[in-house]
Design a protein around this motif. Structure first.
Motif, PDB file in Angstrom:
ATOM      1  N   HIS A   9       2.019 -20.993  -1.494  1.00 36.74           N
ATOM      2  CA  HIS A   9       1.509 -21.563  -2.767  1.00 36.74           C
ATOM      3  C   HIS A   9       2.545 -21.979  -3.562  1.00 36.74           C
ATOM      4  O   HIS A   9       3.579 -21.165  -3.516  1.00 36.74           O
ATOM      5  N   ILE A  84      -7.476 -21.533   0.038  1.00 33.39           N
ATOM      6  CA  ILE A  84      -8.122 -22.603   0.710  1.00 33.39           C
ATOM      7  C   ILE A  84      -8.104 -23.916   0.060  1.00 33.39           C
ATOM      8  O   ILE A  84      -8.427 -24.023  -1.169  1.00 33.39           O
ATOM      9  N   TRP A  85      -7.667 -24.988   0.694  1.00 35.22           N
ATOM     10  CA  TRP A  85      -7.352 -26.343   0.284  1.00 35.22           C
ATOM     11  C   TRP A  85      -8.133 -27.175   1.308  1.00 35.22           C
ATOM     12  O   TRP A  85      -7.861 -27.312   2.459  1.00 35.22           O
ATOM     13  N   TRP A  86      -9.188 -27.745   0.665  1.00 37.22           N
ATOM     14  CA  TRP A  86      -9.802 -28.733   1.609  1.00 37.22           C
ATOM     15  C   TRP A  86     -10.386 -28.014   2.894  1.00 37.22           C
ATOM     16  O   TRP A  86     -10.339 -28.537   4.177  1.00 37.22           O
ATOM     17  N   THR A 128      -7.710 -17.379  -0.982  1.00 41.13           N
ATOM     18  CA  THR A 128      -8.517 -17.574  -2.075  1.00 41.13           C
ATOM     19  C   THR A 128      -9.261 -18.679  -2.065  1.00 41.13           C
ATOM     20  O   THR A 128      -8.440 -19.522  -1.496  1.00 41.13           O
ATOM     21  N   ALA A 129     -10.434 -18.731  -2.361  1.00 41.31           N
ATOM     22  CA  ALA A 129     -11.219 -19.975  -2.324  1.00 41.31           C
ATOM     23  C   ALA A 129     -11.757 -20.064  -3.810  1.00 41.31           C
ATOM     24  O   ALA A 129     -12.417 -19.140  -4.321  1.00 41.31           O
ATOM     25  N   GLY A 130     -11.750 -21.515  -4.326  1.00 43.68           N
ATOM     26  CA  GLY A 130     -12.356 -21.625  -5.608  1.00 43.68           C
ATOM     27  C   GLY A 130     -13.696 -21.512  -5.829  1.00 43.68           C
ATOM     28  O   GLY A 130     -14.600 -21.153  -6.831  1.00 43.68           O
ATOM     29  N   THR A 131     -14.307 -21.967  -4.529  1.00 46.45           N
ATOM     30  CA  THR A 131     -15.853 -22.002  -4.504  1.00 46.45           C
ATOM     31  C   THR A 131     -16.479 -20.810  -4.302  1.00 46.45           C
ATOM     32  O   THR A 131     -16.160 -19.976  -3.447  1.00 46.45           O
ATOM     33  N   ILE A 171     -12.647 -17.573  -6.973  1.00 43.56           N
ATOM     34  CA  ILE A 171     -11.488 -17.065  -7.692  1.00 43.56           C
ATOM     35  C   ILE A 171     -11.523 -17.808  -8.875  1.00 43.56           C
ATOM     36  O   ILE A 171     -11.018 -17.407  -9.961  1.00 43.56           O
TER      37      ILE A 171
HETATM   38  C1  LIG Z   1      -5.855 -29.244  -3.332  1.00 45.01           C
HETATM   39  C2  LIG Z   1      -6.758 -28.480  -3.445  1.00 45.01           C
HETATM   40  C3  LIG Z   1      -7.805 -28.423  -2.573  1.00 45.01           C
HETATM   41  C4  LIG Z   1      -8.777 -27.387  -2.849  1.00 45.01           C
HETATM   42  N1  LIG Z   1      -9.776 -27.302  -1.898  1.00 45.01           N
HETATM   43  C5  LIG Z   1     -10.788 -26.139  -1.971  1.00 45.01           C
HETATM   44  C6  LIG Z   1     -11.872 -26.121  -1.209  1.00 45.01           C
HETATM   45  O1  LIG Z   1     -12.039 -26.760  -0.144  1.00 45.01           O
HETATM   46  N2  LIG Z   1     -12.674 -25.028  -1.096  1.00 45.01           N
HETATM   47  C7  LIG Z   1     -12.484 -24.199  -1.897  1.00 45.01           C
HETATM   48  O2  LIG Z   1     -13.232 -23.107  -2.085  1.00 45.01           O
HETATM   49  N3  LIG Z   1     -11.558 -24.455  -3.068  1.00 45.01           N
HETATM   50  C8  LIG Z   1     -10.423 -25.370  -3.113  1.00 45.01           C
HETATM   51  N4  LIG Z   1      -9.849 -25.466  -3.793  1.00 45.01           N
HETATM   52  C9  LIG Z   1      -9.545 -24.436  -4.845  1.00 45.01           C
HETATM   53  C10 LIG Z   1      -8.503 -22.949  -4.422  1.00 45.01           C
HETATM   54  O3  LIG Z   1      -9.068 -22.566  -3.239  1.00 45.01           O
HETATM   55  C11 LIG Z   1      -8.532 -22.217  -5.740  1.00 45.01           C
HETATM   56  O4  LIG Z   1      -7.862 -23.207  -6.818  1.00 45.01           O
HETATM   57  C12 LIG Z   1      -7.296 -21.201  -5.403  1.00 45.01           C
HETATM   58  O5  LIG Z   1      -7.829 -20.459  -4.175  1.00 45.01           O
HETATM   59  C13 LIG Z   1      -7.262 -20.433  -6.692  1.00 45.01           C
HETATM   60  O6  LIG Z   1      -6.007 -19.536  -6.383  1.00 45.01           O
HETATM   61  P1  LIG Z   1      -4.941 -19.711  -7.266  1.00 45.01           P
HETATM   62  O7  LIG Z   1      -4.893 -19.455  -8.663  1.00 45.01           O
HETATM   63  O8  LIG Z   1      -3.914 -18.604  -6.447  1.00 45.01           O
HETATM   64  O9  LIG Z   1      -4.438 -21.085  -6.812  1.00 45.01           O
HETATM   65  C14 LIG Z   1      -8.767 -26.251  -3.812  1.00 45.01           C
HETATM   66  C15 LIG Z   1      -7.792 -26.550  -4.618  1.00 45.01           C
HETATM   67  C16 LIG Z   1      -6.842 -27.668  -4.520  1.00 45.01           C
HETATM   68  C17 LIG Z   1      -5.591 -27.439  -5.322  1.00 45.01           C
END
Ligand SMILES: Cc1cc2nc3c(=O)[nH]c(=O)nc-3n(C[C@H](O)[C@H](O)[C@H](O)COP(=O)(O)O)c2cc1C
Length: 193
Positions: A9, A84-86, A128-131, A171
């Motif tokens: 990260h 998790i990204w994309w 971690t995943a945003g969704t 998250i």
């Molecule tokens: C380039 C990018 C792609 C992302 N793609 C996804 C995704 O496909 N699915 C998802 O659940 N979250 C996605 N996110 C959200 C991140 O998973 C989330 O912001 C991260 O886990 C939060 O943790 P952090 O504060 O340590 O960054 C994406 C974020 C970025 C920057």
């Protein structure tokens, strides 16, 4: 135990950085030896290049790849931490597998198919995943997309015997209490080593 943390990260203010710090602290408190490979801070080059293939074919290993392979050889346990990204891994983690988990080091092939070569008993993967999880639940098999490429495609494939994989969903909408609970759970996973 020798614990190798592979961290992907770029943002020091991220929750992932908090996860990484928690893992290091918990492992050290338990008396484990810990090494962290912070791939962005190291400016790890994730691009498997033509020059890499040429060097592999001549029987040697590019120096930066050898450095990472030596850390894996040193380790008893691998801990991977990345967001998790994309619906996938950040490119730097993908490139780490592309270049460091190379043919002849992490796996080989014989008449029966692929053979894992890493003498690693345990890997732990924390994402971690945003969704939120409910969104993934509503989208058939999507949670497997997050875990199987790393667990089966890279780690089990390369001979790692057991993989514990935790994804912390939603998250970006989590509360400080949620996050504290996640860090406590991660602490317990590391204390269980
Ligand atoms: C380039 C990018 C792609 C992302 N793609 C996804 C995704 O496909 N699915 C998802 O659940 N979250 C996605 N996110 C959200 C991140 O998973 C989330 O912001 C991260 O886990 C939060 O943790 P952090 O504060 O340590 O960054 C994406 C974020 C970025 C920057």
């Amino acid at each position: 135990m020798k614990v190798l943390v592979i961290y992907g990260h770029p943002n020091p203010a991220s929750f992932n950085n908090g996860i990484k710090e928690t893992i290091v602290k918990s492992a050290e408190n338990k008396g484990h030896e810990v090494q962290v490979r912070d791939l962005y801070a190291l400016k790890f080059n994730p691009i498997l290049s033509g020059a890499d293939f040429t060097e592999f074919q001549s029987g040697s290993i590019p120096a930066d790849i050898k450095t990472e392979q030596d850390f894996i050889t040193w380790a008893d346990v691998l801990v991977l931490v990345y967001p998790i990204w994309w619906i996938s891994r950040p490119a730097i983690i993908q490139g780490y597998f592309d270049r460091v988990f190379s043919y002849g080091f992490a796996f080989s092939y014989d008449q029966n198919g692929p053979k894992g070569l890493l003498p690693i008993d345990k890997a732990i993967v924390i994402n971690t995943a945003g969704t939120p999880e409910g969104v993934y639940d509503a989208w058939q098999n999507s949670k497997e997309l997050l875990t199987r490429p790393t667990d089966e495609g890279a780690l089990y494939f390369s001979g790692v015997k057991s993989v514990t994989h935790k994804v912390y969903y939603g998250i970006n909408v989590s509360t400080p209490e949620d996050r504290e609970g996640y860090l406590k759970e991660i602490e317990a996973i590391i204390e269980g080593l």
